[in-house]
Design an enzyme around this catalytic site. Structure first.
Site, PDB file in Angstrom:
ATOM      1  CG  LEU A 149     -18.824 -25.074 -10.324  1.00  9.95           C
ATOM      2  CD1 LEU A 149     -18.719 -24.641 -11.772  1.00  9.95           C
ATOM      3  CD2 LEU A 149     -18.371 -26.520 -10.183  1.00  9.95           C
ATOM      4  CB  ILE A 185     -30.885 -35.312 -13.366  1.00 10.87           C
ATOM      5  CG1 ILE A 185     -31.308 -35.630 -11.937  1.00 10.87           C
ATOM      6  CG2 ILE A 185     -31.801 -35.951 -14.365  1.00 10.87           C
ATOM      7  CD1 ILE A 185     -32.676 -35.096 -11.515  1.00 10.87           C
ATOM      8  CB  CYS A 199     -22.920 -26.021 -12.456  1.00  6.72           C
ATOM      9  SG  CYS A 199     -22.849 -25.506 -10.739  1.00  6.72           S
ATOM     10  CG  ASN A 228     -25.337 -27.803  -3.928  1.00 10.59           C
ATOM     11  OD1 ASN A 228     -24.455 -27.120  -4.443  1.00 10.59           O
ATOM     12  ND2 ASN A 228     -25.941 -28.798  -4.576  1.00 10.59           N
TER      13      ASN A 228
HETATM   14  C1  LIG Z   1     -23.076 -30.268  -2.414  1.00 12.11           C
HETATM   15  C2  LIG Z   1     -23.180 -30.644  -3.856  1.00 12.11           C
HETATM   16  C3  LIG Z   1     -22.198 -30.225  -4.773  1.00 12.11           C
HETATM   17  C4  LIG Z   1     -22.293 -30.557  -6.112  1.00 12.11           C
HETATM   18  N1  LIG Z   1     -21.312 -30.171  -6.980  1.00 12.11           N
HETATM   19  C5  LIG Z   1     -21.362 -30.555  -8.287  1.00 12.11           C
HETATM   20  C6  LIG Z   1     -20.313 -30.262  -9.182  1.00 12.11           C
HETATM   21  O1  LIG Z   1     -19.306 -29.657  -8.808  1.00 12.11           O
HETATM   22  N2  LIG Z   1     -20.420 -30.663 -10.470  1.00 12.11           N
HETATM   23  C7  LIG Z   1     -21.518 -31.361 -10.912  1.00 12.11           C
HETATM   24  O2  LIG Z   1     -21.580 -31.717 -12.091  1.00 12.11           O
HETATM   25  N3  LIG Z   1     -22.524 -31.678 -10.072  1.00 12.11           N
HETATM   26  C8  LIG Z   1     -22.467 -31.301  -8.777  1.00 12.11           C
HETATM   27  N4  LIG Z   1     -23.488 -31.647  -7.926  1.00 12.11           N
HETATM   28  C9  LIG Z   1     -24.618 -32.446  -8.428  1.00 12.11           C
HETATM   29  C10 LIG Z   1     -24.432 -33.944  -8.118  1.00 12.11           C
HETATM   30  O3  LIG Z   1     -23.269 -34.435  -8.743  1.00 12.11           O
HETATM   31  C11 LIG Z   1     -25.658 -34.752  -8.589  1.00 12.11           C
HETATM   32  O4  LIG Z   1     -25.819 -34.570  -9.982  1.00 12.11           O
HETATM   33  C12 LIG Z   1     -26.926 -34.336  -7.890  1.00 12.11           C
HETATM   34  O5  LIG Z   1     -26.666 -34.025  -6.546  1.00 12.11           O
HETATM   35  C13 LIG Z   1     -28.023 -35.395  -7.946  1.00 12.11           C
HETATM   36  O6  LIG Z   1     -27.655 -36.570  -7.293  1.00 12.11           O
HETATM   37  P1  LIG Z   1     -28.041 -36.905  -5.752  1.00 12.11           P
HETATM   38  O7  LIG Z   1     -29.501 -36.609  -5.609  1.00 12.11           O
HETATM   39  O8  LIG Z   1     -27.686 -38.322  -5.550  1.00 12.11           O
HETATM   40  O9  LIG Z   1     -27.220 -35.973  -4.909  1.00 12.11           O
HETATM   41  C14 LIG Z   1     -23.406 -31.310  -6.575  1.00 12.11           C
HETATM   42  C15 LIG Z   1     -24.373 -31.722  -5.657  1.00 12.11           C
HETATM   43  C16 LIG Z   1     -24.283 -31.411  -4.323  1.00 12.11           C
HETATM   44  C17 LIG Z   1     -25.355 -31.890  -3.379  1.00 12.11           C
END
Ligand SMILES: Cc1cc2nc3c(=O)[nH]c(=O)nc-3n(C[C@H](O)[C@H](O)[C@H](O)COP(=O)(O)O)c2cc1C
Ligand SMILES: Cc1cc2nc3c(=O)[nH]c(=O)nc-3n(C[C@H](O)[C@H](O)[C@H](O)COP(=O)(O)OP(=O)(O)OC[C@H]3O[C@@H](n4cnc5c(N)ncnc54)[C@H](O)[C@@H]3O)c2cc1C
Ligand SMILES: Cc1cc2nc3c(=O)[nH]c(=O)nc-3n(C[C@H](O)[C@H](O)[C@H](O)COP(=O)(O)OP(=O)(O)OC[C@H]3O[C@@H](n4cnc5c(N)ncnc54)[C@H](O)[C@@H]3O)c2cc1C
Ligand SMILES: Cc1cc2nc3c(=O)[nH]c(=O)nc-3n(C[C@H](O)[C@H](O)[C@H](O)COP(=O)(O)O)c2cc1C
Ligand code: FES
Ligand code: FES
Lengths: 303, 269, 303, 269
Positions: free
Chosen positions: A73, A191, A130, A69
């Protein structure tokens, strides 16, 4: 019934299950599917000082057992959050954590200061990692001194629990962890996404308009788990583990690696009830294995 | 109405044209809540490959039978797996999702004109069914590459819809594009309300014509989706900003759309 | 028929398809399934100065769209390689690349010197990044100066093409790439495995005896592709791309990102004919898209 | 004989005990090459989840019919998917793999004693078939947790094998373990050659008894595998080193085994 309550650096959670920022909107989007009151905490979409439209599309691509993705932000800014999105959450009986990003060290401080004087926000998650923002973003997350500076700036402006969220795109995650803990972090989240990309071989262009994007989902779980394990050994603050958690077994792996709480991210997209299924699975595991308090298994693999 | 997560059961699965499938699912609660133009997020299997659900429009909604019908193209990995689903198989999905076709403002004066390109025909059928219940079945202008991509025509006809088809190779209906059908303004003196669904270039072309001619027009958009719930912000499109000093803002196709009034939509160059 | 021949830093390959070290044994293991003569090159299992038994088992775990391995460089030593495993490859009409690992900078030089005077070895792949060896391994791969020292030691001892294989477990892959190119690498291979782990929640122990292990397979592809893209921009030597390549489309993505050649690793385990399927798929793509020489699409996404 | 990669077709799939399945596959070239004790690497589907093939022993080899039979426990993710395969479905696999039971040295004097624990029965049936073709069907000593885990007994009996079963709960045969059956040395004056397959603790226990009593003994080992071809070195086990000064070396279960003479095997503590 086992005791699942945990203390994440001063934030009291009735159970270890929370949501990964950016994957759960502002919470209410999932209200048709789950009882938000049952969540240990709700982490909302990353927020900046002023509103942002984010990156152009395509912003998303599916990858083997994962996804990329580059939302960039998109968010209504801190005022938009407070006015529009926080009020509906006030009737929910789960603490709200706001995830913040700044373009400068000062912006992080300003955001912290605003949140500090806002009722109804229980803790701050500081996104220093990010990968989808050109300015600042990645730099803060990969240089220990910069990460420490951001952390101090937030720390100086709030008494609320400060959770610093680490980037996995570093040589030594423990070095980053130590730097932000020394700078005053109450807890660490890890992470964030791994930097990746995909190419459309027909158009010979990157699939994602932004070229680079963040990899998340089950694919990254082994890396995330390793980092939680390493960081648990290196620092003594509690950890919020995430990265590919799709089911209760995954969540328990993170807890055993050293996570006090866990966040569900991409799994919300494959199953909007994922948080509840995981919570119920953790409860079942504890019952089955005679775990009376979840703390018995936090970091169990190190014992 | 609120969406829900449910395990549906495949009742029918049929290849109606090479690569195009019609699938009937038992999903009573979804059928009761759904409106024309809405879609569901369907998981094509229970594993991690593919990881994400696929957004598919509702092609038929039958609250009495408790069924929904999907009409889909087996275009890539996910839909190809969907096409292997057999009768009796369980498929999880959530829905109904999104804001469908808008009917209220148009009720009195307008004549519904369904403008479809290829598989874009899918979400227009339940709309035609709703209009035909109001005894105003309307006209379908349908463009496709060739006869092998023309679908559901009889279902529209059964509703009393007048059907005009154009194919690029002339193998069905007139030779040409859907815009050629539109040029002829087959609605006579009536005020048309265009409901448009199809590939992006066609949407743009129809939008341009509608603007030039002053036709009322709704457009159903597509974007890559994760959640379908407005949470992930993957699926945005540009729409006219309400705030002053801004040309556009990002709206979510999944919850602000997929259907927009053409006046809202801002196309990328 | 398109021209698929490439020059990988002085190593002439009749097509870009080779094998990832450690996933293809000594080549002959796959002879029942494929014609080894059709490979652009054969990269054999990582070799050390003296024989090694490697790590205890379990050494392998499956993960979502990936796998963890901690073989620990089990190998018969360079003499064993030359006596037992090289002779059967001499009748094969594909160049052999030997992948080497040392405990010290000097050992790398010694290995290079032995290979330099051995006929039947076309090039050296220098593994500075094996995460499964306690001594040295990871250090060489994550510190630019150490990586450069290893590269120089090899360079000084051979005139054969030197391909240095980079670790993805770094903050900035381009920094590593530049350091080893400056030190004399003729080409770069990337990526080696990402450091990961898995936990058995029933035993509360790591699944892999060695605790940490290397993640490979489709799961890592987005990260690998991103690194190839970045390194292509940063240096001007040719690249050998790998990491999750399972089919021809994947291979073409790497080529368009900037890889001159590509290596097939984990995919050999899911399909012993993977190398041939990929080669044939690249041929078909070139035909279909009117690519007369593979060089037309190397790095195409940057153009 | 060299292994090959082939697309097999499911001819039969049957749940013979709760969680245990018997599957017949059309695989003529594999059936022609295979020997008792060998295995195949089977892909349970065509996707990336699960990624790796699963090693399963040949439970029956019929070169005339061109079929192979697998007897397997739906233990985890992959084998649970395998259990959903339907007749007519294609499943890719490669094999036959590994070194099976050794029969040559034993030909003259020995009486074959098959020692099975649970699903370890699987690779012993084709061995018994081979012995029975030599008119020395032998004895099966079979330990299982309970009657629900006892399988293939009739197939052994049909070959003329004498069958003795012990279950831990006494629900089938005598109450006890396979080592209790062995204690009784049911082969009388003959020299036994033990062929052992089962869970690790049982292998160790039988190995220890065989050593103490001086019985000839072959053991079939299991390890996690990727390639099954000797290329990846995932699947090693410790065996006695030939070189002086070394207690053990790593052998590959997939190509040096899965069957080893008990004298070769070195157990971890
Ligand atoms: C669509 C999307 C948007 C995200 N937006 C943010 C964000 O705004 N701020 C942030 O700290 N992490 C963001 N992340 C990261 C997630 O919070 C998380 O750290 C990461 O996806 C790993 O976890 P997961 O594998 O369970 O998704 C985003 C992830 C995804 C997939
Ligand atoms: C609101 C909405 C309604 C839709 N209704 C229908 C319908 O009724 N019938 C039908 O045949 N198709 C419909 N589509 C398109 C359908 O979702 C895609 O064809 C499908 O997702 C492709 O998946 P795949 O696995 O076959 O292709 P892949 O190429 O394997 O997909 C890879 C990724 O790209 C995404 N993707 C690829 N193409 C599209 C696309 N055109 N739109 C959105 N995402 C895409 C997929 O969801 C997936 O995440 C609709 C799309 C949207 C957004
Ligand atoms: C040479 C050989 C022959 C075998 N023959 C049979 C047989 O005839 N019938 C039968 O039921 N089982 C047999 N097994 C065991 C069978 O391979 C495992 O039960 C199976 O791989 C488990 O996969 P899963 O997806 O169900 O479990 P998961 O737990 O999902 O597997 C995860 C991973 O661990 C590996 N794994 C898990 N258990 C084992 C195991 N016991 N041995 C090796 N790898 C394992 C899997 O291959 C996979 O990579 C054999 C194993 C070997 C090595
Ligand atoms: C079982 C296994 C053994 C490996 N052994 C080596 C090795 O000896 N030397 C080396 O440089 N890389 C080794 N690798 C890494 C691969 O060569 C390759 O860099 C990595 O697996 C990524 O490619 P893939 O995803 O296509 O497998 C090994 C990988 C695997 C899976
Ligand atoms: S698909 Fe997630 S916001 Fe639209
Ligand atoms: S499974 Fe690969 S060497 Fe045995």
């Amino acid at each position: 019934m086992s005791n699942l309550a945990v203390n994440l650096g001063g934030l009291l959670m009735k159970n270890p299950v929370t949501t990964a920022s950016g994957t759960f909107g502002f919470g209410v989007e999932f209200a048709p599917f789950i009882d938000l009151n049952r969540l240990g905490a709700i982490v909302v979409k990353g927020t900046t000082l002023t509103p942002r439209e984010g990156n152009p599309t395509p912003r998303m691509a599916e990858t083997p057992a994962g996804m990329l993705n580059a939302i960039g932000l998109q968010n209504p800014g801190i005022q938009g959050l407070l006015e529009e999105h926080l009020p509906p959450l006030q009737s929910i009986n789960s603490p709200v954590i706001v995830n913040i990003s700044g373009n400068t060290v000062e912006e992080y401080g300003q955001l912290a200061e605003i949140i500090d004087r806002t009722e109804g926000i229980a803790a701050i998650e500081v996104n220093i990692s990010c990968p989808n923002v050109k300015q600042g973003g990645i730099q803060f997350g990969t240089v220990p001194a910069s990460a420490a500076a951001v952390t101090r700036s937030v720390r100086e402006n709030t008494k609320k629990p400060v959770i610093v969220k680490l980037s996995p795109n570093v040589t030594d995650i423990t070095e980053m962890a130590k730097a932000v803990v020394d700078a005053g972090a109450d807890a660490l989240a890890l992470i964030n996404t791994l930097l990746g990309m995909a190419i459309d071989i027909r158009t010979r262009r990157p699939v994602i308009a932004n070229v680079f994007a963040g990899l998340s989902g089950p694919a990254v779980k082994p890396v995330a788990l390793r980092m939680v394990y390493q960081v648990y050994k290196a620092v003594s603050v509690p950890l919020l583990g995430m990265g590919g958690i799709s089911n209760a077994d995954d969540a328990i792996e993170f807890i055993m690696a050293g996570a006090t709480s866990i966040a569900v991210g991409t799994a919300n997209f494959t199953n909007p009830r994922a948080t509840m299924d995981i919570l119920e699975g953790i409860e079942a595991f504890c019952l089955r294995e005679g775990v009376r308090d979840i703390s018995e298994i936090i970091g169990a693999v190190h014992h | 109405m609120k969406p829900l997560l449910t395990k549906t059961v495949v009742l029918e699965q049929e290849q109606i044209q090479p690569g195009f499938f019609r699938m009937v699912l038992s999903a009573p609660e979804v059928a009761q809540r759904a409106e024309p133009g809405q879609f569901v997020q369907i998981r094509v299997n229970n594993g991690l490959d593919p990881l994400l659900p696929r957004p598919i429009s509702l092609h038929d909604i039958d609250p009495l039978k408790g069924t929904i019908t999907l009409l889909y193209h087996s275009a890539g990995k996910g839909t190809r797996i969907l096409a292997t689903a057999v009768v009796g198989q369980e498929l999880p999905l959530w829905g109904p999702l999104g804001k469908g076709w808008k009917m209220t403002e148009a009720e009195e004066d307008f004549l519904p004109i369904y403008v479809a390109g290829g598989i874009g025909i899918a979400p227009l059928l339940p709309l035609a069914a709703a209009w035909s219940r109001r005894e105003e079945p309307g006209i379908l202008l349908y463009g496709a590459r060739s006869a092998g991509q023309v679908m559901a025509v009889r279902a529209f006809e059964a509703l009393g819809v007048e059907v005009q088809v154009a194919t690029e190779d002339g193998s069905f209906g007139m030779m040409g594009r859907v815009t050629d059908l539109l040029e002829q303004s087959p609605w006579g003196e009536r005020r048309p309300l265009l409901y448009v669904c199809g590939p992006k270039p066609m949407l743009k072309a129809v939008h341009k014509m509608a603007e030039a001619k002053g036709w009322a027009c709704q457009i159903s958009l597509e974007e890559r989706m994760c959640c379908g719930l407005g949470a992930c912000l993957s699926c945005v499109c540009k729409t006219k900003a309400k705030a002053a000093g801004k040309a556009w803002t990002h709206s979510k196709v999944c919850t602000d759309g997929p259907v927009f009034w053409s006046g809202e939509v801002v196309w990328d160059e």
